[in-house]
Design a protein around this motif. Structure first.
Motif, short mmCIF file in Angstrom:
data_model
loop_
_atom_site.label_atom_id
_atom_site.label_comp_id
_atom_site.label_asym_id
_atom_site.label_seq_id
_atom_site.Cartn_x
_atom_site.Cartn_y
_atom_site.Cartn_z
N VAL A 46 0.84 -1.19 0.00
CA VAL A 46 0.00 0.00 0.00
C VAL A 46 0.88 1.24 0.00
O VAL A 46 1.89 1.29 0.70
CB VAL A 46 -0.90 0.04 1.26
N SER A 47 0.51 2.24 -0.79
CA SER A 47 1.24 3.51 -0.77
C SER A 47 0.47 4.52 -1.61
O SER A 47 -0.55 4.20 -2.22
CB SER A 47 2.64 3.35 -1.36
N SER A 48 1.00 5.73 -1.65
CA SER A 48 0.42 6.74 -2.54
C SER A 48 0.76 6.38 -3.98
O SER A 48 1.69 5.61 -4.23
CB SER A 48 0.96 8.12 -2.18
N PRO A 49 0.03 6.96 -4.95
CA PRO A 49 0.39 6.71 -6.35
C PRO A 49 1.79 7.26 -6.63
O PRO A 49 2.14 8.33 -6.12
CB PRO A 49 -0.66 7.50 -7.14
N GLY A 50 2.56 6.52 -7.38
CA GLY A 50 3.86 7.04 -7.80
C GLY A 50 4.99 6.86 -6.81
O GLY A 50 6.06 7.43 -6.98
N SER A 51 4.77 6.05 -5.78
CA SER A 51 5.83 5.88 -4.79
C SER A 51 6.73 4.70 -5.12
O SER A 51 7.68 4.43 -4.39
CB SER A 51 5.23 5.69 -3.41
N GLY A 52 6.43 4.00 -6.21
CA GLY A 52 7.34 2.95 -6.65
C GLY A 52 6.92 1.53 -6.34
O GLY A 52 7.74 0.61 -6.35
N LYS A 53 5.63 1.32 -6.09
CA LYS A 53 5.14 -0.04 -5.80
C LYS A 53 5.42 -0.97 -6.97
O LYS A 53 5.93 -2.08 -6.80
CB LYS A 53 3.62 -0.04 -5.56
N THR A 54 5.03 -0.53 -8.17
CA THR A 54 5.12 -1.41 -9.33
C THR A 54 6.58 -1.72 -9.66
O THR A 54 6.92 -2.85 -9.98
CB THR A 54 4.41 -0.77 -10.54
N ARG A 55 7.42 -0.69 -9.57
CA ARG A 55 8.83 -0.90 -9.89
C ARG A 55 9.47 -1.89 -8.91
O ARG A 55 10.18 -2.82 -9.31
CB ARG A 55 9.56 0.45 -9.88
N LEU A 56 9.23 -1.66 -7.64
CA LEU A 56 9.81 -2.56 -6.63
C LEU A 56 9.25 -3.97 -6.79
O LEU A 56 10.00 -4.96 -6.72
CB LEU A 56 9.51 -2.04 -5.21
N LEU A 57 7.95 -4.05 -7.05
CA LEU A 57 7.33 -5.37 -7.15
C LEU A 57 7.82 -6.11 -8.41
O LEU A 57 8.04 -7.32 -8.37
CB LEU A 57 5.80 -5.24 -7.13
N THR A 58 8.00 -5.39 -9.50
CA THR A 58 8.50 -6.03 -10.73
C THR A 58 9.86 -6.65 -10.47
O THR A 58 10.13 -7.80 -10.84
CB THR A 58 8.61 -5.00 -11.88
N GLU A 59 10.72 -5.90 -9.82
CA GLU A 59 12.07 -6.38 -9.52
C GLU A 59 12.02 -7.56 -8.53
O GLU A 59 12.76 -8.54 -8.67
CB GLU A 59 12.89 -5.22 -8.95
N THR A 60 11.10 -7.45 -7.57
CA THR A 60 10.92 -8.51 -6.58
C THR A 60 10.47 -9.81 -7.25
O THR A 60 11.03 -10.89 -7.01
CB THR A 60 9.86 -8.07 -5.54
#
Lengths: 227, 118
Positions: A46-60
């Motif tokens: 969970v986070s605000s939009p644009g805080s890097g969830k998708t980027r971190l999750l893709t790498e994860t």
């Protein structure tokens, strides 16, 4: 459930005293029990939009998938399946939930997505970790339990150190807080001590991780925490 | 605007309770909402006005009791009401505390039915 009080002239009071999100809570509890029985760890990001969830999750997902770990992700957005396509570049199975305006995910939406995914051939019970990327929002997801075993709240160094103080309700529900985009910290003049202090003020003692999906910094500790 | 989801749940619950109680017209719906529940009162009131239309609660007032955050202070060994958040810390001794005893409530407390004698 209710016990009718005064009978006679005038208004009658029905005492209800029930949680408004009881249905969601009960479903989430049942799902958590089922996930635990199947040995599936569920991580809600969970986070605000644009805080890097998708980027971190893709790498994860990419790293865990390459290590042969059984991982998958569900991602919620109001519109588009852009994030699912980004996450799918990791090689792991990914499913998009489009909420069409709704600002958070609910347990029933996860249950429905998993049922449809199961019908499409995903063996949910054989997963080690299921990631849920919530709709980017620092208020609305607070009260919706998704049956997760770990709730991770992310904040990026570009957002301002006082984000937790502005959104204490959500940060207070975190099992783990991740500071993302640490490669940009210096360029943003990020005051780490102030950010840590703000986190501690709203969630004393919470586990804190710091990552950069770009440089890979902090990812080992992060992967160990979620897998 | 998760308040609309919440308002719809409230109306669903009210309809079920009123049906189980034998019907009636709802005059007031009483809620208890903690300061950490993440609910914006004006948004919830606005959403409730939409959600109640065409239901037994179509003329119902929403009455909201706001609950401040109470934490348990390990140093003082006392529950402490917080005058403001953040910080989640004892207002007496300053010890941080995440042991929340009150403030996360989001509850339907009671329903007032306008009804004549049974």
């Amino acid at each position: 459930m209710s016990s009718a009080a005064s009978v006679g002239e005038g208004p009658r009071i029905l005492e209800v005293r029930t949680k408004i999100l009881k249905k969601n809570d009960e479903l989430a509890r049942e799902m958590r029990t089922n996930f635990a029985a199947a040995g599936v760890r569920v991580v809600n990001l969970v986070s605000s939009p644009g805080s890097g969830k998708t980027r971190l999750l893709t790498e994860t997902l990419r790293r865990l998938h390459e290590m042969g770990r059984a991982v998958a992700a569900i991602v919620g957005d109001l519109e588009t399946d852009n994030d699912a396509r980004r996450l799918a570049t990791s090689g792991a199975p990914v499913r998009q939930i489009m909420t069409h305006g709704l600002c958070h995910l609910e347990a029933e939406m996860i249950q429905d997505a998993l049922a449809a995914w199961g019908a499409d051939g995903l063996a949910v019970a054989s997963l080690e970790t299921l990631f849920i990327e919530n709709v980017g929002n620092l208020v609305c997801p607070t009260s919706w339990d998704l049956g997760e075993s770990l709730r991770v709240v992310l904040m990026s160094v570009t957002e301002g150190e006082d984000k937790p103080l502005k959104y204490p309700g959500l940060f207070n529900t975190a099992d783990c807080v991740v500071i993302t985009k640490c490669d940009l910290a210096e360029a943003c003049g990020f005051d780490r001590a102030a950010a840590v202090d703000a986190i501690q003020q709203v969630r004393p003692g919470v586990r804190l991780l710091e990552t950069s999906a770009v440089t890979g910094a902090g990812l080992e500790a992060w992967l160990a925490a979620v897998s | 605007m998760h308040e609309l989801s919440i308002a719809m749940r409230i109306v669903e619950m009210v309809e079920a309770e009123v049906a189980a109680a034998g019907g009636g017209t709802v005059q007031r719906v009483q809620l208890r909402i903690g300061e950490l529940a993440g609910v914006h009162e004006a948004a919830l009131r606005f959403a409730f006005e939409q959600a109640r239309e065409g239901t037994v609660a179509s003329a119902a007032d929403l009455s909201i009791v706001h609950l401040p955050v109470v934490v348990f202070c390990q140093r003082c060994q006392q529950p402490r009401e917080l005058p403001r958040i953040p910080p989640l810390a004892c207002p007496e001794c300053g010890q941080p505390s995440g042991e929340i005893r009150q403030g996360e409530e989001l509850e339907l407390e009671s329903i007032e039915l306008l009804e004549r004698a049974l």
